[in-house]
Enzyme design. Structure first.
Site, PDB file in Angstrom:
ATOM      1  N   SER A  43       0.808  -1.227   0.000  1.00 41.01           N
ATOM      2  CA  SER A  43       0.000   0.000   0.000  1.00 41.01           C
ATOM      3  C   SER A  43       0.837   1.270   0.000  1.00 41.01           C
ATOM      4  O   SER A  43       0.340   2.323  -0.380  1.00 41.01           O
ATOM      5  CB  SER A  43      -0.924   0.021   1.211  1.00 41.01           C
ATOM      6  OG  SER A  43      -0.168  -0.104   2.399  1.00 41.01           O
ATOM      7  N   ASP A 351      -4.214   7.453   7.987  1.00 39.84           N
ATOM      8  CA  ASP A 351      -5.349   6.615   8.418  1.00 39.84           C
ATOM      9  C   ASP A 351      -4.949   5.556   9.446  1.00 39.84           C
ATOM     10  O   ASP A 351      -5.677   4.596   9.658  1.00 39.84           O
ATOM     11  CB  ASP A 351      -5.971   5.929   7.201  1.00 39.84           C
ATOM     12  CG  ASP A 351      -4.956   5.065   6.460  1.00 39.84           C
ATOM     13  OD1 ASP A 351      -3.790   5.018   6.882  1.00 39.84           O
ATOM     14  OD2 ASP A 351      -5.325   4.442   5.447  1.00 39.84           O
ATOM     15  N   HIS A 354      -1.086   4.376   6.895  1.00 34.23           N
ATOM     16  CA  HIS A 354      -0.364   5.034   5.796  1.00 34.23           C
ATOM     17  C   HIS A 354      -0.041   6.485   6.103  1.00 34.23           C
ATOM     18  O   HIS A 354      -0.698   7.099   6.941  1.00 34.23           O
ATOM     19  CB  HIS A 354      -1.206   4.939   4.525  1.00 34.23           C
ATOM     20  CG  HIS A 354      -1.685   3.548   4.255  1.00 34.23           C
ATOM     21  ND1 HIS A 354      -2.963   3.131   4.530  1.00 34.23           N
ATOM     22  CD2 HIS A 354      -1.021   2.476   3.785  1.00 34.23           C
ATOM     23  CE1 HIS A 354      -3.075   1.839   4.231  1.00 34.23           C
ATOM     24  NE2 HIS A 354      -1.909   1.411   3.789  1.00 34.23           N
TER      25      HIS A 354
END
Ligand SMILES: *[C@@H]1O[C@H](CO)[C@@H](O)[C@H](O)[C@H]1NC(C)=O
Ligand SMILES: *[C@@H]1O[C@H](CO)[C@@H](O)[C@H](O)[C@H]1NC(C)=O
Ligand SMILES: *[C@@H]1O[C@H](CO)[C@@H](O)[C@H](O)[C@H]1NC(C)=O
Length: 387
Positions: A43, A351, A354
């Protein structure tokens, strides 16, 4: 790029004879002209892969830059976006995204939740993406071959797929490994048990770099793994004792295992340089760049280093069950509870898992000039071999 290499040899010779730093690329050495980027990762560099397959990351992701969700787990751009921008290339389309993609200048094989080793659990069971690094290589292999047969048909395909020569001139970027470490902890392993499988993880990583070299890849830009012990999802899910929290508010056992992984990764890079004589491999210490943002936030213009900007309650504004953008039902009505903070530009963490766009920019600004790289050369010189 051959001529670049020659120039570098000449520069190196001159530099050596002047007895300056041997790996320094002189100002007269012309920058590399990477025509494409092929990215592999999780991610930290996913620009739409997981979203395309398992459902789009919803709002408020993307709000600060794209002004709508853009396949990224972030309010805006990722480090790989800043890399593309600096090299004068478009943002990378996700290989798995079949709608509106344009692969002329590269492709992104990263998906959120990816590990280097294949997982034995589904996304639903373990929370990790089935698109592990070996799968990402398979995709790349297929893309390399089929993009050319399709491009040769001409027409619009010429404007959607890379030229054959781009595969040997491209920059191959990697940011993966964090989930290999957390997956062990989430299945209740001890640090000793996690450390015991790290050599296997690194060996699988090494193999993939060799396979890409076998496909003609020459220029590799490898990020190490970040200080995972500074992230809310770890601090919340894997609580540690007060003595295991450092001055920056990070959990030291997890940061130590990240550094253990990174020492091994650095050794792998040294071995790869020996085994792949035509490769230029840059090892980038993203760990230190990220830790600097978190441990000295004011210096980098941040106010909130460890808590999540977008979340719902708790010490770290992170709730495992109600993620960023999460809603709850009250009297049959859905209410958005996990909202973004007012000004994400002064928060490092987006979040809980990240970095914010500002955080990513803070990382990029530190690494782009080569200060965190081995060899210590800037991004646009990453086609030159160390010796
Ligand atoms: C998955 O199972 C295989 C076979 O038991 C094992 O070798 C491998 O290490 C496992 N992978 C992970 C990530 O645990
Ligand atoms: C894909 O992107 C390239 C580079 O930005 C551009 O030249 C090309 O026209 C685009 N292709 C299409 C079909 O729009
Ligand atoms: C880990 O331990 C917790 C608490 O004992 C348990 O609820 C959970 O199911 C375990 N997870 C795994 C993957 O074994």
């Amino acid at each position: 790029m051959e001529s670049h290499c020659l120039k570098y040899v000449v520069t190196l010779f001159l530099t050596l004879s002047l007895s300056l730093a041997p790996f320094f690329v002189s100002a007269r050495t012309s920058p590399c002209k990477f025509p494409a980027i092929f990215n592999f990762g999780d991610s930290n560099s996913d620009t739409g892969g997981l979203s395309a397959v398992f459902g789009q990351a919803g709002p408020p992701h993307g709000e600060s830059f794209f002004h709508k969700p853009a396949g990224r787990y972030c309010d805006g751009r990722l480090v790989v976006d800043f890399i593309a921008q600096r090299l004068g290339l478009p943002y990378l389309s996700a290989y798995l995204d079949s709608v509106g993609s344009n692969f002329t200048h590269g492709a992104n094989f990263a998906t959120a939740g990816s590990t280097i080793r294949p997982q034995n659990t589904t996304l639903r069971q373990g929370g990790f993406s089935p698109i592990s690094l070996d799968v990402q290589f398979n995709e790349f292999y297929d893309f390399h071959r089929r993009s050319q047969t399709t491009r040769n048909q001409g027409g619009v395909f010429k404007k959607l797929l890379p030229k054959a020569e781009y595969f040997s001139k491209a920059l191959y970027t990697f940011d993966i490994g964090q989930n290999d470490l957390t997956s062990g902890y989430f299945s209740n392993m001890t640090t000793t048990q996690v450390k015991a499988y790290v050599p296997d993880v690194l060996n699988q990583f090494k193999n993939v770099v060799k396979y890409i070299y076998g496909q003609g890849g020459r220029y590799f830009w490898i990020h190490n793994t970040g200080p995972v012990g500074c992230l809310p999802y770890i601090l919340d899910r894997l609580p540690v004792t007060a003595s295991e929290v450092d001055k920056a508010g990070c959990a030291t056992p997890f940061n130590e295992v990240a550094q253990f992984f990174n020492r091994g990764l650095k050794k792998v890079v040294v071995q790869l340089r020996k085994e792949l004589p035509l490769a230029a491999i840059t090892y980038v210490d993203v760990y230190s760049a990220k830790y600097s943002l978190i441990s000295r936030p004011k210096k980098h213009g941040f106010e909130e280093p460890v808590r999540a900007c977008c979340g719902h309650g708790g010490k770290y504004n992170y709730n495992r069950n109600i993620g960023c953008g999460g809603k709850i039902k009250v009297h049959g009505k859905e209410i958005l509870v996990a909202k973004a903070c007012k000004d994400p530009s002064v928060w490092v963490n987006w979040d809980g898992v990240h970095y914010t766009q500002a955080g990513n920019k803070g990382v990029f600004d530190q690494i782009v000039g080569g200060a965190f790289s081995d060899p210590p050369i800037p991004l646009n010189m990453a086609c030159y071999r160390k010796k």
